[in-house]
Design a protein around this motif. Sequence first.
Motif, mmCIF file in Angstrom:
data_model
loop_
_atom_site.group_PDB
_atom_site.id
_atom_site.type_symbol
_atom_site.label_atom_id
_atom_site.label_comp_id
_atom_site.label_asym_id
_atom_site.label_seq_id
_atom_site.Cartn_x
_atom_site.Cartn_y
_atom_site.Cartn_z
ATOM 1 N N ASP A 52 52.266 5.357 -40.835
ATOM 2 C CA ASP A 52 51.857 6.779 -41.484
ATOM 3 C C ASP A 52 51.152 6.565 -42.684
ATOM 4 O O ASP A 52 50.659 7.835 -43.126
ATOM 5 N N SER A 53 51.271 5.681 -43.431
ATOM 6 C CA SER A 53 50.386 5.591 -44.557
ATOM 7 C C SER A 53 48.947 5.431 -44.263
ATOM 8 O O SER A 53 48.694 4.818 -43.269
ATOM 9 N N ARG A 54 48.125 5.503 -45.162
ATOM 10 C CA ARG A 54 46.639 5.419 -45.061
ATOM 11 C C ARG A 54 46.118 3.724 -45.165
ATOM 12 O O ARG A 54 45.047 3.578 -44.999
ATOM 13 N N LEU A 55 47.145 2.881 -45.545
ATOM 14 C CA LEU A 55 47.018 1.644 -45.486
ATOM 15 C C LEU A 55 47.906 0.888 -44.218
ATOM 16 O O LEU A 55 49.022 1.476 -43.930
ATOM 17 N N ARG A 56 47.746 -0.111 -43.696
ATOM 18 C CA ARG A 56 48.580 -0.768 -42.674
ATOM 19 C C ARG A 56 49.046 -1.737 -43.299
ATOM 20 O O ARG A 56 48.450 -2.619 -43.832
ATOM 21 N N ILE A 57 50.575 -1.766 -43.801
ATOM 22 C CA ILE A 57 51.100 -3.090 -44.767
ATOM 23 C C ILE A 57 52.278 -3.582 -43.893
ATOM 24 O O ILE A 57 52.927 -3.030 -43.527
ATOM 25 N N VAL A 58 52.002 -5.083 -43.948
ATOM 26 C CA VAL A 58 53.201 -5.753 -43.687
ATOM 27 C C VAL A 58 53.823 -6.471 -44.920
ATOM 28 O O VAL A 58 53.216 -7.012 -45.736
ATOM 29 N N HIS A 59 55.097 -5.992 -44.978
ATOM 30 C CA HIS A 59 55.741 -6.329 -46.215
ATOM 31 C C HIS A 59 56.153 -7.865 -46.410
ATOM 32 O O HIS A 59 55.978 -8.504 -47.359
ATOM 33 N N ARG A 60 56.498 -8.823 -45.309
ATOM 34 C CA ARG A 60 56.417 -10.017 -45.163
ATOM 35 C C ARG A 60 57.805 -10.503 -45.916
ATOM 36 O O ARG A 60 57.940 -11.928 -46.084
ATOM 37 N N ASP A 61 58.514 -9.890 -46.640
ATOM 38 C CA ASP A 61 59.695 -10.244 -47.200
ATOM 39 C C ASP A 61 60.717 -9.282 -47.304
ATOM 40 O O ASP A 61 61.670 -9.231 -48.440
ATOM 41 N N LEU A 62 61.043 -8.631 -46.256
ATOM 42 C CA LEU A 62 62.268 -7.654 -46.066
ATOM 43 C C LEU A 62 63.427 -8.358 -46.148
ATOM 44 O O LEU A 62 63.753 -9.000 -45.124
ATOM 45 N N LYS A 63 64.583 -8.033 -46.801
ATOM 46 C CA LYS A 63 65.732 -8.695 -46.959
ATOM 47 C C LYS A 63 66.715 -7.826 -47.726
ATOM 48 O O LYS A 63 66.126 -6.628 -48.359
ATOM 49 N N ALA A 64 67.938 -8.114 -47.693
ATOM 50 C CA ALA A 64 68.839 -7.193 -48.410
ATOM 51 C C ALA A 64 68.578 -7.203 -49.819
ATOM 52 O O ALA A 64 68.735 -6.049 -50.401
ATOM 53 N N SER A 65 68.319 -8.218 -50.500
ATOM 54 C CA SER A 65 67.928 -8.336 -51.807
ATOM 55 C C SER A 65 66.628 -7.340 -52.411
ATOM 56 O O SER A 65 66.633 -6.921 -53.644
ATOM 57 N N ASN A 66 65.731 -6.943 -51.368
ATOM 58 C CA ASN A 66 64.632 -6.168 -51.497
ATOM 59 C C ASN A 66 64.641 -4.665 -51.072
ATOM 60 O O ASN A 66 63.939 -4.011 -51.097
ATOM 61 N N ILE A 67 65.997 -4.392 -50.865
ATOM 62 C CA ILE A 67 66.401 -3.052 -50.407
ATOM 63 C C ILE A 67 67.384 -2.366 -51.862
ATOM 64 O O ILE A 67 68.129 -2.871 -51.899
ATOM 65 N N LEU A 68 66.657 -1.545 -52.557
ATOM 66 C CA LEU A 68 67.544 -0.890 -53.654
ATOM 67 C C LEU A 68 68.087 0.435 -53.015
ATOM 68 O O LEU A 68 67.537 1.120 -52.337
ATOM 69 N N LEU A 69 69.210 0.661 -53.880
ATOM 70 C CA LEU A 69 70.059 1.870 -53.519
ATOM 71 C C LEU A 69 69.959 2.753 -54.786
ATOM 72 O O LEU A 69 70.368 2.359 -55.858
ATOM 73 N N ASP A 70 69.533 3.931 -54.477
ATOM 74 C CA ASP A 70 69.656 4.907 -55.693
ATOM 75 C C ASP A 70 71.085 5.441 -55.613
ATOM 76 O O ASP A 70 72.003 5.171 -55.069
ATOM 77 N N GLU A 71 71.193 6.497 -56.616
ATOM 78 C CA GLU A 71 72.753 7.060 -56.766
ATOM 79 C C GLU A 71 73.310 7.581 -55.606
ATOM 80 O O GLU A 71 74.583 7.644 -55.590
ATOM 81 N N ASP A 72 72.643 8.270 -54.732
ATOM 82 C CA ASP A 72 72.929 8.615 -53.193
ATOM 83 C C ASP A 72 73.080 7.840 -52.280
ATOM 84 O O ASP A 72 73.243 7.997 -51.233
ATOM 85 N N MET A 73 72.759 6.476 -52.422
ATOM 86 C CA MET A 73 72.947 5.228 -51.816
ATOM 87 C C MET A 73 71.660 5.341 -50.742
ATOM 88 O O MET A 73 71.822 4.881 -49.641
ATOM 89 N N ASN A 74 70.608 6.112 -50.898
ATOM 90 C CA ASN A 74 69.452 6.034 -50.205
ATOM 91 C C ASN A 74 68.758 4.752 -50.314
ATOM 92 O O ASN A 74 68.342 4.189 -51.521
ATOM 93 N N PRO A 75 68.154 4.199 -49.341
ATOM 94 C CA PRO A 75 67.711 2.752 -49.456
ATOM 95 C C PRO A 75 66.003 2.924 -49.895
ATOM 96 O O PRO A 75 65.364 3.944 -49.495
ATOM 97 N N LYS A 76 65.632 1.924 -50.754
ATOM 98 C CA LYS A 76 64.429 2.078 -51.197
ATOM 99 C C LYS A 76 63.663 0.481 -51.015
ATOM 100 O O LYS A 76 64.281 -0.263 -51.865
#
Length: 675
Positions: free
Chosen positions: A476-500
């Motif tokens: 959906d973005s205008r770039l096609r991006i492969v993250h290459r290191d998706l893991k639990a420590s690279n998922i941040l949680l805001d005050e409402d526990m929404n993942p980033k």
Amino acid sequence: MGLTLLKIGISRFLLLLLLLLSIHVDHAMSSNEFLLRRCSVAANYTDGDEFEVNMDSVFSTLKNEAPSIGFLNTTKGQGTEEVYGLVQCRGDVGKEECGTCITRSTIEIVQYCPNTKDAIIWFEKCQLRYSNTNFFGLLNLNDSNSWSWANSSVEYPEEFYDSLGSLLKNLTSAATTEPSRLMFARGETEYTIRQTLYGLVQCTRDTSLADCKECLETAISQINSTTCGDSKGCELLKGSCRVRFDTNSFYSTTDTTSPSPPPSSPPPNSSPPPIGSQKSESRKRVFIILAISILIVALIGCTICGFYWWKRDCFGRKELKPGQLQGNVASQQTAFARADPMDGPTFDLATIRSATNDFAPENKLGEGGFGAVYRGELRDGQEIAVKRLSRNTENGPKQFDTEVQTLAKLQHRNLVRLLGGFLEGGEKILIYEFVRNSSLDNFLFGEPRKRMQLDWAVRSKLINGIARGLLYLHEDSRLRIVHRDLKASNILLDEDMNPKISDFGTAKIFDTYQTQAETFEIIGTRGYIAPEYFFEGKVSVKLDVFSFGVLLLEIISGKRNCSFNHQETDENLLYYAWRLWMENKALQVVDQTLDGTCDKNEILRCIHIGLLCVQEDASSRPKISKVVAMLENISLILPSILPPAPSICKIRNISLGPQTSSTISGTGSELGSST
């Protein structure tokens, strides 16, 4: 004499060109094309029944009362025959044009959507919706589509996309922070010296400012070559908002209301002046004069040089030897590498030092291969995370540039937000939003009391949010991006526990139509790396799908893939979950803290989807768009599962690039609080 005739010919040509341009602009501003419609098949009415009578009454009210203010929502009837109607004209459209558009929309919507109880239609100048259910004030992102204003494809310079993002961001801010604008803004910007880009944003006036901002940002994030086809103009249409850009002027710059009072006392309902329009006319006059002058000087210069070409070689051209040519190209590449990659706002070093108390040790959140990360607070109270590149890191500069080039062009609720940075001398600093709840890793694999906070409702929200973030990166973005290191420590949680999703230093950016690449440098984290990438160096979006599947099963089980040890076998988490699935015992893999808090059918469906994502054959894994559809639509039938990929957790003899056990940058989790 010849030169005089030439000047006269040039002047006449330019006047003709300007006349044609003005005719084209006037035509664009006066047109009112039909764009799109959506007809629901959920419920129908019959000709002449009470619903149709109420609908005609609603249409009559909209036609009579809406043109004077440009917006109206009204209702007629009761119970199942009640009709809700809403119409809105574009903010730059006058009363007469608005009335004409509304009348046309009430006629054509029943032609396009006969006997339908819920429909919406968009024209260039207005939109109309009616329904048998109350939709007033509800954010509508589902009714969505795009419309291109030119069939020819255009290759824009990089400055175009940077200018487009900046323009639409400024318009969104103006439309959602100034109530007098009635959630509408239009304006222009120059993306080259001679080329102007025009933009317009608008929300329906029943929408709250917060929902309006979300709608506009969502639409803007979906502008890419897939939705707009690199056309000269494009409009993203949603039920609650619209976003349009064009390289030709398409909106009216005149006030659409009654004559304005003095500037010190603007009328509350007046249409806002376009951003940048105050300088528009003067810029155009300067451009015309400059264009004529340059053309005349160029013609005179070419005539003189042509006359003396055979005698003097007036350009002083010399033949380059092959070595010189290669050196010239190399120097250009070096200069490009030194170019400032920052696209967003910049911070001065004094502000950063003040925010972090001069990078005080007590403000240090962590440190990885990239460098140290500090917590900071700006003067307005906003908390930030400051990532400072270590001067001794070997791969840091490359990752720094990758992260900037990636995040500066991305905006999504499930991606960590890059606020800006500082580049000067040996200092390279990135400024991010501060994410208060730190990483998913700390909750999922940390203290038991933290894991207890992850009930099934939270875990389900995490799974869906991460999937939507990946969908944005992949499609959906205008770039096609492969993250290459998706893991639990690279998922941040805001005050409402929404993942980033965070840490884009090792991301791979593809061309729009590129789907796969190969590399000799394997970067990632053991347990999350897909086998085709680890053993063959093949990079594709299916690499992230595999990592997502691992992460999904970790979220459900509360156990790490590589540290999982079954007492009776030597299985990793993936194979253990697959074996239980085949034995119809899949619920045994579920975290015991979820007992009684989850829907068994829902969690079994998630396990099924996770196992589909970690299949050994990449072609068998679903695309992330399919994953999102399977998560959100329980009526979709899921395919059968093939065995998962073999464990890479215990392989020690193959290098993972500069590091062997974790991502190179390794600072994703440090962008949030460690408490």
